[in-house]
Design an enzyme around this catalytic site. Structure first.
Site, PDB file in Angstrom:
ATOM      1  CE  LYS A 150      41.205  82.588  80.928  1.00 47.96           C
ATOM      2  NZ  LYS A 150      40.799  84.076  80.064  1.00 47.96           N
ATOM      3  CD  GLU A 226      55.537  86.932  77.974  1.00 42.06           C
ATOM      4  OE1 GLU A 226      55.708  88.514  78.338  1.00 42.06           O
ATOM      5  OE2 GLU A 226      54.614  86.459  77.319  1.00 42.06           O
ATOM      6  NE  ARG A 254      56.819  87.735  65.744  1.00 42.07           N
ATOM      7  CZ  ARG A 254      57.113  87.092  67.167  1.00 42.07           C
ATOM      8  NH1 ARG A 254      57.395  87.670  68.107  1.00 42.07           N
ATOM      9  NH2 ARG A 254      56.878  85.829  67.040  1.00 42.07           N
TER      10      ARG A 254
END
Length: 453
Positions: A150, A226, A254
């Protein structure tokens, strides 16, 4: 939507609960055959995914930039990183661990094997639409699991492109299923309450992660999480300032600061504070801001208007509480979701920007005196994903790394991500690890067999 122009790029299916359950059906139908597929065959398919992804790297990078906004060099780096997970897990697929040894009493042998955990639901964010997908799909397939991806509603095109690459590589129908939707809550909930689903891997905010853990508890589903970060970036006065500034630019900028690993709080020892701040602010101010596909762009737009509004709120709060604006501090006028690279000095301890994940190109700097002081400041957060330490004294840097409450520490470098390394956090930054051999173990169940012969 293109964040640089606010123009619609494409329309994709807006799946609902029916599509989610259909994806679980397809994953179940393919599960037995994929589990029975030899590790070598799985490895060969994943390696072909790696090569195909590299062959199509420029097209994928431009697609990522178009729907995500990040500067094209960042998108190219992401594709390289994303492809590496296919190669790494092609190598790990043939190395599933096992054990055999005598029981202490000598009456039997203890056999330990590992088998696929089952159907996995993979939920990924918009900031690294390719890498977060491959970091989950590759170990799941290497372990012998089928899955449903998903992707974030903001970046569905990259996920669909990766799905096509996997089809081209020979991944059988039903092994990888992609459900695009704007109804993430009900769709994911429906899958988590299907007794056939045995694994959830989620990358996103801590708040959403908490809710998904509650949902997963109903079926006692294995969870890998995470979640958010609030990374401290510590510069001791014996650090090489040039190296520290270069590391700060990578750790902060970044992906334009839209990364869970982004440096969020900069702690600089007082003796070198002025020099570090001057050099860092010069580098930040010099960044070329513009559309990600432009040849000279170094910083693209943020993902949405809401993202810009959040950064504005955090910067305004910090300034209201006494912070000094060194550079930036405002939107870029015109179309698109832009915010200028920003450095803040003398940030108050009660500023919201030190508590929340910024997810933008803003660097708050705080001075410190002693090692004990900075360790206490760095650990004063519910998060514990990554920390950065800069010092010429390796003994001190390693000692500080050991005291920091984070799952990853970068010493004298501003990036820690590597397919071969275990990525993950402590405290409310997550559960489990992705990457390395640990990543495949997340998709394997341990089975113990007591045997006599």
């Amino acid at each position: 939507m293109d964040p640089a122009t606010e123009e619609v790029l494409a329309a994709v299916s807006d799946g609902d609960i029916a599509e989610a359950i259909a994806a679980v059906d397809a994953a179940e139908e393919a599960a037995a055959d994929w589990k029975a597929t030899s590790p070598r065959r799985r490895s060969d398919i994943l390696m072909k995914c790696f090569h195909l992804m590299n062959d199509q790297a420029e097209r994928l990078a431009r697609m990522i930039t178009a729907e995500n906004g990040k500067a094209l060099p960042d998108a190219r780096s992401e594709v390289t990183y994303a492809a590496e997970f296919f190669r790494w897990y092609a190598e790990e697929a043939v190395r599933a661990p096992g054990e055999l040894g005598p029981a202490p009493a000598g009456a039997n042998q203890i056999m330990v094997t590992h088998e696929p955990i089952g159907i996995a639901v993979l939920v990924t964010p918009w900031n690294f639409p390719a890498a977060m997908a491959t970091r989950k799909i590759a170990p799941a397939l290497a372990a012998g699991c089928t899955c449903i991806l998903k992707p974030a509603a903001e970046t569905p095109l990259t996920a669909l492109a990766i799905g096509e690459i996997m089809r081209q590589a020979g991944v059988p129908a039903g092994v990888v299923n992609i459900v695009t939707t704007t109804k993430a809550g009900p769709v994911v909930s429906a899958m988590l309450h299907d007794k056939r689903v045995r694994k959830l891997s989620f990358t996103g905010s801590t708040g959403v992660g908490r809710r998904l853990l509650h949902e997963a508890a109903d079926q006692v589903i294995s969870c890998s999480m995470e979640l958010g970060g609030n990374a401290p970036f510590i510069v001791f006065d014996d650090a090489d300032v040039e190296t520290a500034v270069a590391g700060a630019m990578v750790a902060k900028m970044r992906n334009g600061g839209e990364a869970c690993t982004a440096a969020n709080r900069f702690y600089v020892q007082k003796r070198i504070l002025a020099e570090f701040m001057r050099r860092f602010a010069e580098e930040m101010a010099a960044l070329k801001v513009g559309p990600g596909l432009a040849a000279d762009t170094q910083l693209g737009p943020l993902i949405t208007e809401a993202a810009v509004a959040k950064v504005e709120r955090l910067v305004d709060d910090a300034i209201a509480k006494g912070a000094r604006l060194v550079t930036g501090g405002s939107r870029l006028g015109g179309e698109g979701f832009y915010y200028l690279p920003t450095v803040l000095a003398h940030v108050s301890p009660d500023a919201e920007i030190l508590r929340e994940e910024i997810f933008g190109p803003v660097a708050p700097i705080i001075a410190f005196d002693t090692e004990d002081e900075v360790v206490e400041l760095a650990n004063d957060t519910e998060y514990g994903l990554v920390s950065y330490v800069f010092s010429r004294d390796l003994k001190r840097a390693l000692a500080v790394a050991g005291r920091l409450e984070s799952g990853m520490v970068g010493i004298n470098r501003g990036v820690v991500s590597d397919a071969a390394a275990p990525f993950g956090g402590m405290k409310q930054s997550g559960l489990g690890r992705e990457g390395s051999n640990h990543g495949m173990l997340e998709y394997l169940e341990t089975k113990y067999i007591a045997a006599t012969w």
